[in-house]
Design a protein around this motif. Structure first.
Motif, mmCIF file in Angstrom:
data_model
loop_
_atom_site.group_PDB
_atom_site.id
_atom_site.type_symbol
_atom_site.label_atom_id
_atom_site.label_comp_id
_atom_site.label_asym_id
_atom_site.label_seq_id
_atom_site.Cartn_x
_atom_site.Cartn_y
_atom_site.Cartn_z
ATOM 1 N N LEU A 63 14.278 -2.764 -9.036
ATOM 2 C CA LEU A 63 14.802 -3.901 -8.715
ATOM 3 C C LEU A 63 15.621 -4.118 -7.738
ATOM 4 O O LEU A 63 16.974 -3.906 -7.424
ATOM 5 N N PHE A 64 14.962 -4.381 -6.414
ATOM 6 C CA PHE A 64 15.657 -4.454 -5.150
ATOM 7 C C PHE A 64 16.586 -5.590 -5.118
ATOM 8 O O PHE A 64 16.341 -6.654 -5.727
ATOM 9 N N ASP A 65 17.765 -5.358 -4.490
ATOM 10 C CA ASP A 65 18.906 -6.463 -4.312
ATOM 11 C C ASP A 65 18.521 -7.656 -3.359
ATOM 12 O O ASP A 65 18.898 -8.788 -3.336
ATOM 13 N N SER A 66 17.134 -7.204 -2.431
ATOM 14 C CA SER A 66 17.036 -8.096 -1.305
ATOM 15 C C SER A 66 15.666 -7.612 -0.791
ATOM 16 O O SER A 66 15.390 -6.600 -0.716
ATOM 17 N N PRO A 67 14.983 -8.657 -0.150
ATOM 18 C CA PRO A 67 14.038 -8.026 0.754
ATOM 19 C C PRO A 67 14.079 -7.154 1.656
ATOM 20 O O PRO A 67 13.558 -6.108 1.796
ATOM 21 N N ALA A 68 15.333 -7.155 2.274
ATOM 22 C CA ALA A 68 15.668 -5.966 3.107
ATOM 23 C C ALA A 68 15.848 -4.899 2.445
ATOM 24 O O ALA A 68 15.541 -3.859 3.174
ATOM 25 N N GLY A 69 16.393 -4.388 1.201
ATOM 26 C CA GLY A 69 16.418 -3.594 0.582
ATOM 27 C C GLY A 69 15.015 -2.933 0.338
ATOM 28 O O GLY A 69 14.950 -1.858 0.428
ATOM 29 N N TYR A 70 14.040 -3.711 0.192
ATOM 30 C CA TYR A 70 12.611 -3.109 -0.097
ATOM 31 C C TYR A 70 12.093 -2.561 1.146
ATOM 32 O O TYR A 70 11.739 -1.618 1.160
ATOM 33 N N ARG A 71 12.353 -3.395 2.030
ATOM 34 C CA ARG A 71 11.634 -2.801 3.548
ATOM 35 C C ARG A 71 12.422 -1.535 4.084
ATOM 36 O O ARG A 71 12.009 -1.003 4.429
ATOM 37 N N ALA A 72 13.908 -1.689 3.631
ATOM 38 C CA ALA A 72 14.216 -0.421 3.884
ATOM 39 C C ALA A 72 13.922 0.861 3.136
ATOM 40 O O ALA A 72 13.786 1.932 3.751
ATOM 41 N N MET A 125 -7.832 -3.345 -12.652
ATOM 42 C CA MET A 125 -8.134 -4.535 -12.384
ATOM 43 C C MET A 125 -6.936 -5.004 -11.267
ATOM 44 O O MET A 125 -5.602 -4.848 -11.873
ATOM 45 N N HIS A 126 -7.250 -5.338 -10.173
ATOM 46 C CA HIS A 126 -6.188 -5.878 -9.363
ATOM 47 C C HIS A 126 -6.335 -7.385 -8.941
ATOM 48 O O HIS A 126 -7.376 -7.767 -8.387
ATOM 49 N N ILE A 127 -5.276 -8.161 -9.101
ATOM 50 C CA ILE A 127 -5.497 -9.403 -8.839
ATOM 51 C C ILE A 127 -4.350 -9.938 -7.777
ATOM 52 O O ILE A 127 -3.503 -9.643 -7.954
ATOM 53 N N HIS A 128 -4.831 -10.370 -6.542
ATOM 54 C CA HIS A 128 -4.035 -10.906 -5.616
ATOM 55 C C HIS A 128 -3.868 -12.292 -5.567
ATOM 56 O O HIS A 128 -4.929 -13.041 -5.722
ATOM 57 N N VAL A 129 -2.573 -12.807 -5.426
ATOM 58 C CA VAL A 129 -2.420 -14.322 -5.117
ATOM 59 C C VAL A 129 -1.452 -14.544 -4.039
ATOM 60 O O VAL A 129 -0.479 -13.695 -3.743
ATOM 61 N N GLU A 130 -1.854 -15.510 -3.280
ATOM 62 C CA GLU A 130 -1.365 -15.708 -2.106
ATOM 63 C C GLU A 130 -0.009 -16.114 -2.036
ATOM 64 O O GLU A 130 0.234 -17.185 -2.848
ATOM 65 N N VAL A 131 0.889 -15.478 -1.537
ATOM 66 C CA VAL A 131 2.323 -16.172 -1.200
ATOM 67 C C VAL A 131 2.511 -15.844 0.110
ATOM 68 O O VAL A 131 2.984 -14.567 0.716
ATOM 69 N N PRO A 132 2.446 -16.914 1.089
ATOM 70 C CA PRO A 132 2.569 -16.599 2.463
ATOM 71 C C PRO A 132 3.892 -15.971 2.952
ATOM 72 O O PRO A 132 3.754 -15.284 3.984
ATOM 73 N N ASP A 133 5.109 -16.309 2.453
ATOM 74 C CA ASP A 133 6.116 -15.865 2.816
ATOM 75 C C ASP A 133 6.278 -14.429 2.298
ATOM 76 O O ASP A 133 6.753 -14.232 1.280
ATOM 77 N N GLU A 134 6.664 -13.441 3.344
ATOM 78 C CA GLU A 134 7.033 -12.243 2.845
ATOM 79 C C GLU A 134 8.288 -11.881 1.899
ATOM 80 O O GLU A 134 8.194 -10.986 1.050
ATOM 81 N N ASP A 135 9.293 -12.582 2.512
ATOM 82 C CA ASP A 135 10.358 -12.298 1.588
ATOM 83 C C ASP A 135 10.352 -13.083 -0.072
ATOM 84 O O ASP A 135 10.760 -12.412 -0.780
ATOM 85 N N GLU A 136 9.501 -14.203 0.138
ATOM 86 C CA GLU A 136 9.226 -14.763 -1.474
ATOM 87 C C GLU A 136 8.437 -13.639 -2.185
ATOM 88 O O GLU A 136 8.552 -13.500 -3.509
ATOM 89 N N ARG A 137 7.394 -13.007 -1.433
ATOM 90 C CA ARG A 137 6.635 -11.963 -2.373
ATOM 91 C C ARG A 137 7.457 -10.853 -2.755
ATOM 92 O O ARG A 137 7.300 -10.377 -3.801
ATOM 93 N N ILE A 138 8.502 -10.567 -2.190
ATOM 94 C CA ILE A 138 9.208 -9.330 -2.491
ATOM 95 C C ILE A 138 10.101 -9.646 -3.557
ATOM 96 O O ILE A 138 10.226 -8.882 -4.325
ATOM 97 N N ARG A 139 10.734 -11.019 -3.323
ATOM 98 C CA ARG A 139 11.520 -11.347 -4.706
ATOM 99 C C ARG A 139 10.539 -11.512 -5.819
ATOM 100 O O ARG A 139 11.082 -11.144 -6.959
ATOM 101 N N LEU A 140 9.502 -12.041 -5.727
ATOM 102 C CA LEU A 140 8.691 -12.145 -6.715
ATOM 103 C C LEU A 140 8.160 -11.184 -7.483
ATOM 104 O O LEU A 140 8.124 -11.039 -8.660
ATOM 105 N N MET A 141 8.070 -9.883 -6.942
ATOM 106 C CA MET A 141 7.940 -8.843 -7.500
ATOM 107 C C MET A 141 8.827 -8.377 -8.582
ATOM 108 O O MET A 141 8.470 -7.860 -9.616
#
Length: 389
Positions: free
Chosen positions: A190-199, A128-144
């Motif tokens: 545990l990425f240290d920043s959104p930039a780390g995840y994108r990299a 089961m997959h649940i999507h919850v809206e988080v408009p800001d991409e950086d915030e989504r990555i931190r929340l992960m």
């Protein structure tokens, strides 16, 4: 801060042969055509022909999700019976044999099968997959990362996969053990920043290892298609009420973390290792084993942790209008998960008729509970439900 936390739910189901109780090998084109006519937007094929997936529209209330999933479950179950199949919501099929499965002839799945080889054919698993809206991409990555410590509790509540290849596994949630064979699964880093995840993503894509971020199948991830944080850790829940309770819990958690940015903002490196240990405990024991609390360095029971968390999220639940569904998580603990119920049905029927009878009884129970319309499936009803087949 105020967050609407709109959401959507995806559920994967098994298609089981109504006569043999095993999974189907090849789905009738007439069934697919009927499904596409009835649900042109909400249903799609899965990697194996014995599976099918549904998705709600974007929802603002739990009532919207309840109505959508109830209609999908009931409609698909009825169409399935017309074509000699049962619809089962569970993490693993009780008696299906993976080596007998056929892949769905879709370009993306063809490519995945070439890449994954036997692991793809063994991927007879439903989540089961649940999507919850988080408009800001950086915030989504931190929340992960920030939501990671809560994932084992969610898994424990959803466990519905105690069987594999017709055998008891000894685990309440075997699905993730099998899923871990695939690359890019399990807990995220545990990425240290959104930039780390994108990299990380950009490196894999540039190297040709993956086409895009949708090929990263972690237990929670920023969606590649939607502005959402996608929960993927849960087994497919047999009872609709369990699906909605867990969706409310996850939605409230996202809301709580958005409104309280200090919570889990600086997780130590050991946090992922402890969460990983707790994931194993949730797989093994479901709601019956303790989970490690890094704060107290002690083992806490699932009921105690859940009560504490529901109390913490009460304000979020009131804001989002899902207090009753959140409280229903306590009913899962009180009644048992799908895995508990499956094992109880199995042992009772096995005592009367042996292993095969026990597995057949589990399939019948799953078919009944998945329907969400109060109709009880039994072998005795098959001729009337299936016509002259």
């Amino acid at each position: 801060m105020s967050h609407a936390c709109r959401f959507g739910i995806e559920e994967e189901y098994f298609l089981s042969d109504a006569a043999s109780r095993g999974s189907v090998r090849k789905v009738s084109p007439k069934f697919i055509a009927a499904v596409q006519e009835a649900f042109p937007e909400e249903v799609q094929r899965e990697m194996l022909q014995s599976q099918i997936e549904v998705a709600t529209p974007v929802c603002e209330t739990m009532g919207e999700a309840r109505r959508s999933l109830a209609a999908l479950r009931t409609g698909l179950a009825s169409l399935g019976l017309e074509h000699g199949m049962l619809l089962l919501a569970c993490g693993t099929h009780p008696s299906a044999v993976w080596s007998r499965q056929r892949a769905t002839d879709i370009a993306r799945y063809d490519q995945l099968m070439r890449d994954l080889q036997m692991l793809g054919r063994r991927n007879q698993l439903c989540g089961m997959h649940i999507h919850v809206e988080v408009p800001d991409e950086d915030e989504r990555i931190r929340l992960m990362g920030r939501i990671m410590p809560y994932l084992p509790l969610i898994l424990a509540l959803s466990t519905s996969s105690p069987f594999w290849q017709g055998q008891r596994t000894g685990l309440m949630g075997y699905r993730l053990s099998a899923y871990a064979e695939l690359p890019r699964t399990g807990l995220p880093e545990l990425f240290d920043s959104p930039a780390g995840y994108r990299a990380y993503v950009e490196t894999l894509v540039s190297a040709g290892a993956i086409k895009d971020a949708s090929y990263i199948w972690w237990a929670v991830r920023p969606s590649d298609k939607h502005p959402t944080l996608e929960l993927r850790v849960a087994d497919s829940c047999t009872r609709l009420s369990d699906t909605l309770a867990i969706a409310a819990l996850y939605r409230c958690l996202v809301h709580h973390l958005l409104c309280n940015p200090h919570v889990n903002a600086e997780l130590p490196a050991a946090a992922r290792a402890i969460a990983s240990e707790n994931m194993w405990r949730a797989q093994r024991y479901g709601i019956h084993g303790g989970l490690i609390s890094p704060e107290s360095r002690s083992m806490r029971t699932v009921p105690d942790l859940l009560d504490e968390l529901i109390d913490q999220l009460s304000g979020d639940a009131a804001t989002l209008g899902c207090s009753d569904d959140l409280a229903a998580c306590r009913e899962i603990v009180a009644m048992g998960t799908s895995a508990d119920m499956q094992l109880g049905v199995f042992e009772e029927a096995r005592g009367r008729g042996g292993q095969a009878a026990g597995l057949a009884a589990v399939v019948d129970w799953l078919a009944t509970e998945t329907r969400a319309d109060g109709v009880t499936w039994s072998r005795e009803r098959e001729p009337r439900l299936l016509g002259a087949a």
